[in-house]
Design a protein around this motif. Structure first.
Motif, short mmCIF file in Angstrom:
data_model
loop_
_atom_site.label_atom_id
_atom_site.label_comp_id
_atom_site.label_asym_id
_atom_site.label_seq_id
_atom_site.Cartn_x
_atom_site.Cartn_y
_atom_site.Cartn_z
N THR A 255 10.38 -0.17 3.48
CA THR A 255 9.48 0.15 2.23
C THR A 255 10.20 1.37 1.92
O THR A 255 10.34 2.28 2.44
N THR B 252 0.81 -1.00 0.08
CA THR B 252 -0.04 0.04 0.06
C THR B 252 0.89 1.30 0.09
O THR B 252 0.37 2.14 -0.52
N GLU B 253 2.11 1.27 0.63
CA GLU B 253 2.82 2.31 0.66
C GLU B 253 4.04 2.39 -0.39
O GLU B 253 4.90 3.00 -0.45
#
Length: 344
Positions: free
Chosen positions: A308, A288-289
């Motif tokens: 991430t 999602t990131e």
């Protein structure tokens, strides 16, 4: 630290692993065609150019320390460490495989065959003190010992060995050759030192047992394996290979000794890149990131996110190993995206 090179160019850059900070940079005399390949002790870097040069650079300064002209264009390099350290260069054409002194790059052995041939892939197996070599146009795999105390290679038939009639050849640098069913596209280190996997010229996966010198299994897979998307996992009795198809969320888990696929490992997101990490695997997946780098324990079916970064648009991605456990994620232009330190 990790060394990166620009495809189709001559630039070499040394980066700090987790920040991507430039530590040193240099430009080779010609376009690179092989490397950069790190010495196991992290003190030198080897590259080969399209002009047929093999070069050694010091680390961390990237100062040129040695250069030698090869009699062929090298496409793959491997560097072994220890007291019997050696650099192996492979390519295609007339006798395109040679061993070199790691400091001076002087040729110490050349592999001559009656016809031209092409080296598809090679890698060092430190636990065996041997290189494994496969060919793009020969149905053979070689092991080449580089230890000065390597036992002789016996050349002859079975009855010759039993009657002490075989011809003993020097153990160091003499190929231990055996046949496989077809030529090879790529070699993958196995989960045990005496195991290797290969992708053949038809795209099928084969398991090679180096002690018995033959291909022992050709596992059935749901999708054709690809270079860079097959990694070993585990150790001792609990080991195997993780095979991930392009665009897949899950990988096929091959288990030694049967080499049959067990329950798949589902990462929960598209797996963009894969690399070995000790007894587990390192993967980059969508999130999602952005892009997440995650450490996988295949045996325990556990997964841990290490870092991430924002999504990358220059696909495909791949991992590059550096020194001291550094593994860096790069895009298709070999630009640094993220780096992590993993335990051996």
């Amino acid at each position: 630290m990790v060394a990166l090179a620009t495809p189709g160019a001559a630039d070499v850059t040394l980066l700090e692993c987790t920040s991507g900070r430039v530590l040193a940079a240099t430009t080779a005399p010609h376009t690179l065609v092989a490397g950069p390949t790190l010495a196991p002790d992290g003190r030198a870097l080897y590259v080969a150019t399209g002009a047929g040069d093999l070069l050694r650079y010091s680390l961390p300064t990237l100062r040129e320390e040695a250069r030698v002209a090869l009699a062929f264009e090298a496409t793959v390099l491997a560097a072994a460490g220890g007291p019997d350290a050696v650099v192996l260069a492979g390519g295609r054409g007339t006798n395109p495989l040679s061993a070199h002194d790691p400091a001076t790059l002087a040729e110490v052995h050349r592999y001559r065959l009656p016809a031209t041939y092409a080296v598809a892939d090679l890698h060092d197996v430190p636990a065996r003190r041997r290189f494994v070599i496969a060919f793009a146009d020969l149905r053979e795999v070689w092991e080449i010992a580089y230890g000065r105390d390597a036992p002789p290679v016996l050349q002859g038939l079975v009855h010759d060995y039993r009657s002490n009639e075989a011809i003993p050849l020097p153990g160091r640098f003499t190929p231990r050759r055996f046949e496989v069913a077809s030529p090879t596209r790529a070699l993958i280190p196995g989960p045990a030192p005496y195991e290797a996997a290969r992708i053949d010229d038809d795209g099928a996966l084969g398991i090679v047992h180096l002690d018995v010198r033959r291909e022992i299994e050709r596992p059935a897979l749901a999708a054709a394996p690809r270079t860079g998307r097959v990694v070993p996992w585990g150790a001792a009795a609990q080991r195997g290979l993780l095979v991930v198809a392009a665009g897949a969320h899950a990988g096929e888990v091959l288990v030694a000794l049967s080499w049959q696929a067990g329950l798949p490992f589902d990462a929960g997101a598209e797996i963009l890149a894969l690399a070995p990490a000790g007894g587990g695997a390192l993967l980059a997946s969508t999130g999602t990131e952005g892009v997440a780098i995650r450490l996988v324990d295949v045996r325990r079916r556990s997964i841990k996110t290490l870092t991430t970064r924002p999504a990358a648009d220059a696909l495909p991605l791949r991992f590059v190993a550096g020194t001291d456990g550094c593994v860096v994620l790069v895009d298709r232009h070999d630009r640094w995206l993220a780096g992590v330190i993993v335990a051996p």
